[in-house]
Scaffold this motif. Structure first.
Motif, mmCIF file in Angstrom:
data_model
loop_
_atom_site.group_PDB
_atom_site.id
_atom_site.type_symbol
_atom_site.label_atom_id
_atom_site.label_comp_id
_atom_site.label_asym_id
_atom_site.label_seq_id
_atom_site.Cartn_x
_atom_site.Cartn_y
_atom_site.Cartn_z
ATOM 1 N N HIS A 1 2.212 -5.083 -2.626
ATOM 2 C CA HIS A 1 2.461 -4.521 -1.289
ATOM 3 C C HIS A 1 2.325 -3.000 -1.330
ATOM 4 O O HIS A 1 2.530 -2.380 -2.358
ATOM 5 C CB HIS A 1 3.883 -4.842 -0.822
ATOM 6 C CG HIS A 1 4.112 -6.277 -0.517
ATOM 7 N ND1 HIS A 1 4.479 -7.188 -1.473
ATOM 8 C CD2 HIS A 1 4.027 -6.972 0.646
ATOM 9 C CE1 HIS A 1 4.611 -8.386 -0.905
ATOM 10 N NE2 HIS A 1 4.339 -8.278 0.375
ATOM 11 N N ARG B 1 3.351 -4.044 3.478
ATOM 12 C CA ARG B 1 2.079 -4.627 3.914
ATOM 13 C C ARG B 1 1.451 -5.292 2.689
ATOM 14 O O ARG B 1 1.259 -4.654 1.648
ATOM 15 C CB ARG B 1 1.294 -3.416 4.389
ATOM 16 C CG ARG B 1 -0.074 -3.517 4.825
ATOM 17 C CD ARG B 1 -0.492 -2.210 5.499
ATOM 18 N NE ARG B 1 -0.562 -1.065 4.590
ATOM 19 C CZ ARG B 1 -1.011 0.149 4.934
ATOM 20 N NH1 ARG B 1 -1.405 0.390 6.164
ATOM 21 N NH2 ARG B 1 -1.058 1.132 4.074
ATOM 22 N N TYR B 2 1.158 -6.572 2.801
ATOM 23 C CA TYR B 2 0.556 -7.297 1.668
ATOM 24 C C TYR B 2 -0.895 -6.847 1.500
ATOM 25 O O TYR B 2 -1.644 -6.777 2.471
ATOM 26 C CB TYR B 2 0.645 -8.810 1.917
ATOM 27 C CG TYR B 2 -0.020 -9.638 0.850
ATOM 28 C CD1 TYR B 2 0.315 -9.467 -0.488
ATOM 29 C CD2 TYR B 2 -0.990 -10.584 1.174
ATOM 30 C CE1 TYR B 2 -0.307 -10.222 -1.479
ATOM 31 C CE2 TYR B 2 -1.610 -11.344 0.187
ATOM 32 C CZ TYR B 2 -1.264 -11.149 -1.137
ATOM 33 O OH TYR B 2 -1.880 -11.885 -2.115
ATOM 34 N N SER B 3 -1.287 -6.572 0.254
ATOM 35 C CA SER B 3 -2.631 -6.034 -0.006
ATOM 36 C C SER B 3 -3.698 -7.112 -0.086
ATOM 37 O O SER B 3 -4.884 -6.802 -0.194
ATOM 38 C CB SER B 3 -2.617 -5.277 -1.337
ATOM 39 O OG SER B 3 -2.384 -6.212 -2.384
ATOM 40 N N PRO C 1 8.495 0.343 9.382
ATOM 41 C CA PRO C 1 7.480 -0.657 9.057
ATOM 42 C C PRO C 1 7.870 -1.497 7.850
ATOM 43 O O PRO C 1 8.583 -1.035 6.961
ATOM 44 C CB PRO C 1 6.236 0.176 8.741
ATOM 45 C CG PRO C 1 6.707 1.555 8.531
ATOM 46 C CD PRO C 1 8.018 1.719 9.230
ATOM 47 N N ARG D 1 -5.150 2.267 -1.428
ATOM 48 C CA ARG D 1 -5.483 1.131 -0.562
ATOM 49 C C ARG D 1 -6.998 0.894 -0.528
ATOM 50 O O ARG D 1 -7.461 -0.232 -0.509
ATOM 51 C CB ARG D 1 -4.942 1.420 0.842
ATOM 52 C CG ARG D 1 -5.003 0.255 1.764
ATOM 53 C CD ARG D 1 -4.206 0.541 3.025
ATOM 54 N NE ARG D 1 -4.420 -0.501 4.004
ATOM 55 C CZ ARG D 1 -3.870 -1.699 3.956
ATOM 56 N NH1 ARG D 1 -3.063 -2.013 2.974
ATOM 57 N NH2 ARG D 1 -4.122 -2.588 4.889
ATOM 58 N N PRO E 1 2.743 1.132 5.194
ATOM 59 C CA PRO E 1 2.113 2.041 6.155
ATOM 60 C C PRO E 1 3.023 3.273 6.266
ATOM 61 O O PRO E 1 4.187 3.221 5.818
ATOM 62 C CB PRO E 1 2.131 1.260 7.467
ATOM 63 C CG PRO E 1 2.694 -0.080 7.175
ATOM 64 C CD PRO E 1 3.301 -0.073 5.808
#
Ligand SMILES: Cc1cc2nc3c(=O)[nH]c(=O)nc-3n(C[C@H](O)[C@H](O)[C@H](O)COP(=O)(O)OP(=O)(O)OC[C@H]3O[C@@H](n4cnc5c(N)ncnc54)[C@H](O)[C@@H]3O)c2cc1C
Length: 381
Positions: free
Chosen positions: A264, A173-175, A170, A338, A267
């Motif tokens: 970021h 992932r931008y928060s 993966p 998160r 996952p």
């Protein structure tokens, strides 16, 4: 046995030192030149991270360079005190979580490693590696190579090793948040030293702590589309905070705002190791900074990896044990962090709900030590 360590951030030097403790030679390769750390920003080394650093004998320098920050007080943007929670737990010797300049932490762990006789080569960006089953060869952008028995990836959230290990891995992932930070000397802001004030503002999140000497260290998290970068961040940030009942907008006006970092996390990464190659730290399980745990997890990884290699019959068994021990903890921290990041980027309706519920939530977590799972972990060798 010799390990090639890719990356000289926080995990790289810690891993090299931990491996040395169990008789494994280590050499570090860093993509950037010396001194390229993000100047101006700072981070929290939680009590569990300090405990792991203590195993490597490097915690005293961090305590000396940082400021103790054992408590967090939460505020709403309208100035209402929402509650208080501990930032970490007090270790047996009284040590509490510390906040330290990122550049100081990088320098301390790197200097410690070099003092242990570990070689660090700068300007060595790894572009590929080959694992022939008996050895692993890393190739760098400048065309040079290095050979070792193991390759330990400490190359951060945008890890090259991760995608080489598994092309399907993966992507970060931008928060939804950009992060900023600064220090204002003699700011004149009232506040109790040792307390992180966390303000869930109307449009963005603001954190600050006041030092004994009267300086104010602040950071801000601004909800923003990725890549929507203005010519000048300062007026954008000031606008985001000017309707909040605190000092945030004023502190920003008095700071230079030249470093904006998109936040970021990762996952769950299905493949952590293959053959002689292993991912650790942010490369394996990057968490958003909201938990203040990324650096601490990377240091814990270093200690656990050394123990697994020492106590196993070969690297494959060691890597399996390492993953079994570290994956559940790291993924729990990422998920927890998160949730906090999402609440920082809350819309107007969610914000009202959040401000109503937070005092109840904080009361519960403060009384039940519900975060002891995160802070009480001890990564012993
Ligand atoms: C804004 C912000 C605030 C944060 N706040 C906190 C906090 O309060 N508390 C906390 O614990 N954590 C915090 N973190 C997270 C923390 O910085 C990371 O979790 C930690 O640095 C991870 O260590 P690492 O060694 O895995 O990766 P890094 O420290 O990122 O190091 C990776 C290194 O690898 C190098 N590299 C990358 N690719 C290559 C390559 N191909 N070849 C060679 N070298 C390479 C990089 O240049 C870098 O030096 C924060 C992060 C950000 C962005």
């Amino acid at each position: 046995m010799k390990a090639l360590i890719i990356g000289c951030g926080i995990g790289g030097p810690a891993t090299a030192m931990a491996l040395r403790e169990v008789g494994i030679e280590a050499e570090i390769f860093e993509a950037y030149g010396q001194g390229a750390e993000d100047v101006g920003s700072f981070l929290n080394v939680a009590s569990n991270g300090l405990s792991a650093l203590g195993v490597l004998g490097a915690h005293r320098q961090v305590l000396a360079a940082g400021i103790p920050t054992p408590r967090m007080v939460m505020w709403s943007g309208s100035g209402k005190r929402l509650g208080e929670v501990a930032n970490g737990l007090r270790l047996d010797d009284g040590t509490v979580s510390h906040t330290i300049l990122r550049s100081d932490l990088y320098r301390i762990v790197r200097d410690e490693a070099e003092q242990h006789g570990i070689s660090v080569s700068f300007g060595k960006r790894m572009v590929s590696y080959e694992d022939d089953g008996t050895q692993v060869t890393a190739t760098f952008e400048d065309g040079t190579t290095a050979v070792g028995d193991l390759l330990i990836a400490c190359d951060g959230v945008h890890s090259r090793t991760r995608s080489l290990l598994d092309a399907q891995a993966p992507k970060p992932r931008y928060s939804g948040l950009y992060s900023f930070g600064g220090i204002v000397k003699d700011a004149g802001v009232p506040g109790e030293p040792g307390v992180y004030n966390m303000v869930f503002g109307k449009r963005a999140f603001f954190g600050y702590t006041v030092t004994e000497s009267g300086d104010t260290w602040w950071f801000a998290n601004l909800p923003r589309e990725l890549g929507d970068v203005p010519e000048d961040w300062k007026p954008v940030l000031v606008r985001a905070f000017e309707n909040d009942a605190n000092f945030s907008a004023d502190l920003i006006r008095r700071s230079s705002v030249d470093l904006a970092l998109p936040i970021h996390d990762l996952p769950p990464v299905p493949v952590w190791h293959r053959g002689r190659v292993l991912l650790t730290g942010d490369a394996a399980h990057a968490t958003s900074p909201s938990s203040g745990q990324g650096a601490s997890l990377a240091i814990e990884d270093a200690v656990v990896l050394a123990r697994c290699l020492r106590d196993s019959d070969g690297h494959e068994e060691a890597f399996r044990k390492f993953e079994a021990e570290r994956r559940p903890r790291a993924e729990r921290v990422v998920a927890y962090s998160r949730t906090i990041s999402n609440s920082k980027a809350a819309g107007p309706v969610a914000r009202v709900f959040r401000d109503l519920m937070m005092p109840i939530f904080l009361k519960k977590s403060a009384s039940q030590e519900s975060l002891a799972w995160m802070y009480r972990y001890q990564a012993g060798l």
